[in-house]
Design an enzyme around this catalytic site. Structure first.
Site, PDB file in Angstrom:
ATOM      1  CG  ASP A  40      -3.052  -9.885  -2.050  1.00 44.17           C
ATOM      2  OD1 ASP A  40      -1.821  -9.745  -2.101  1.00 44.17           O
ATOM      3  OD2 ASP A  40      -3.775  -9.278  -1.231  1.00 44.17           O
ATOM      4  CE1 TYR A  79      -1.655   3.862   0.668  1.00 41.42           C
ATOM      5  CE2 TYR A  79      -2.070   5.835   1.966  1.00 41.42           C
ATOM      6  CZ  TYR A  79      -2.402   4.535   1.625  1.00 41.42           C
ATOM      7  OH  TYR A  79      -3.468   3.927   2.239  1.00 41.42           O
TER       8      TYR A  79
END
Ligand code: NAD
Ligand code: UDP
Length: 315
Positions: free
Chosen positions: A34, A146
């Site tokens: 991450d 997105y």
């Protein structure tokens, strides 16, 4: 048990941290990768002392060299204010993240699950939405970075499957909520709860008649793991969501009722391309994964409200 080496990209985020926790509980060896853009170390702090858990701070735009048997690709900001903060980066994250994790899956012969989304359906003209519906998506609006990024990622997943035989699985996640959502990420459940607990106005965008279907995070994670372990050759895409459908006004009223808040409801302008309705058809998930959500909205909201009360120090 059959221990797997599992890579979770986006593992320090809201859904990813619950997934890492569950995989560790099941005895797997988990690597969480991450870049901490929207994820937080606090989400995984309780896992850090587990010898079978590793955190790698890395961006999925960089090549990934981690030996693994299974990959869950979740890295991508998910709330509109975060994915619109740097839309070019959001597009890159979906596309390059898919290419890098698929390349890794190809080299390691790993099975890979892609966290796709109900946004694939855009502002749907078919209701409720089955997997066969191809969607109604604006290719150049505020949400496109997105929506179209996730659509391209799905394309890459299926092309890697057809061209290179990569063992792919694609899930389309509908609105999910629960503990570890960020209080500041602008999504409707966290916004309304924080507003209700702090006595601020509850901000409904538009007339509040738009609908969403809300799935509690534990149900979702169960479905994700079932998908990873589903039969050979079942690629999906498969919808994972709770078919209960609520207007935003109903959600606001329910949260006011559960919290006993004196907050007032105020109406603000609707953001561009905000979908008017959304509800999954989950027959495929029932048949292939023997999965359906078990936690009703009111119960899930109570758990989520308890989390925000504790973390934000509301009595
Ligand atoms: P989140 O923002 O909490 O988690 C995303 C994680 O990805 C964060 O930890 C973030 O730091 C990380 N990340 C972002 N860009 C990255 C990059 N370039 N490199 C490495 N890490 C990066 O959001 P979430 O709600 O947990 O969503 C997880 C996944 O599920 C996302 O892919 C999202 O699109 C998908 N999804 C979520 C929902 C939902 O309702 N929560 C619905 C549909 C799909
Ligand atoms: N929404 C709202 N008030 C808020 C935040 C969101 O009315 O304070 C609405 C938003 O316009 C949308 C719905 O709630 O219609 C769900 O928004 P969210 O950002 O949670 O998810 P998404 O739109 O991506 O499904």
């Amino acid at each position: 048990m059959n221990q797997k080496r599992v890579l979770v990209t986006g593992g320090a985020g809201f859904i990813g941290s619950h997934l890492c926790e569950k995989l560790l509980e099941q005895g797997h060896d988990v690597v969480c990768l991450d870049n901490l853009f929207t994820g937080q170390k606090d989400n995984i702090r309780h896992l850090m002392n587990n010898p079978y858990f590793e955190f790698v701070r890395q961006d999925v735009l960089e090549d990934i060299y981690i030996e693994c048997d299974q990959i869950y690709n979740l890295a991508c900001p998910a709330s509109p204010i975060h994915y619109q903060y740097d839309p070019i980066k959001t597009g890159k994250t979906s596309v390059m993240g898919a290419l890098h994790t698929l390349g890794l899956a190809k080299r390691c012969h790993a099975r890979i699950v892609q966290a796709s989304t109900s946004e694939i359906y855009g502002d749907p003209e078919v209701h409720p939405q089955p997997e066969s519906y191809r969607g109604c998506v604006n290719p150049n609006g505020m949400r496109s970075c997105y929506d179209e990024g996730k659509r391209m990622a799905e394309t890459l997943f299926f092309d890697y499957h057809r061209q290179h035989g990569v063992d792919i699985k694609v899930i389309r996640i509908f609105n999910t909520y629960g503990p570890r959502m960020r209080s500041d990420d602008g999504r409707v459940v966290s916004n309304f709860i924080v507003q209700a607990l702090s006595g601020k106005d509850i901000t409904i965008y538009g007339n509040g008649q738009q609908t969403r279907s809300f799935c509690y995070v534990d149900d979702l994670v169960d479905g994700m793991i079932r998908m990873m372990n589903s039969r050979d050759g079942f690629t999906g895409p498969v919808n994972l969501g709770n078919p209960g459908e609520f207007t935003m006004l109903q959600l606001a009223e329910l949260i006011i009722q559960i919290t006993g808040s004196h907050s007032q409801i105020v109406y603000l302008p609707l953001p561009q391309d905000d979908p008017t309705q959304r509800k999954p058809v989950i027959e495929l998930a029932k048949k292939e994964l023997d999965w359906e959500p078990t936690i009703p909205l009111e119960e899930g909201l109570k758990k989520t409200i308890a989390y925000f009360k504790k973390t934000l120090n509301y009595a």
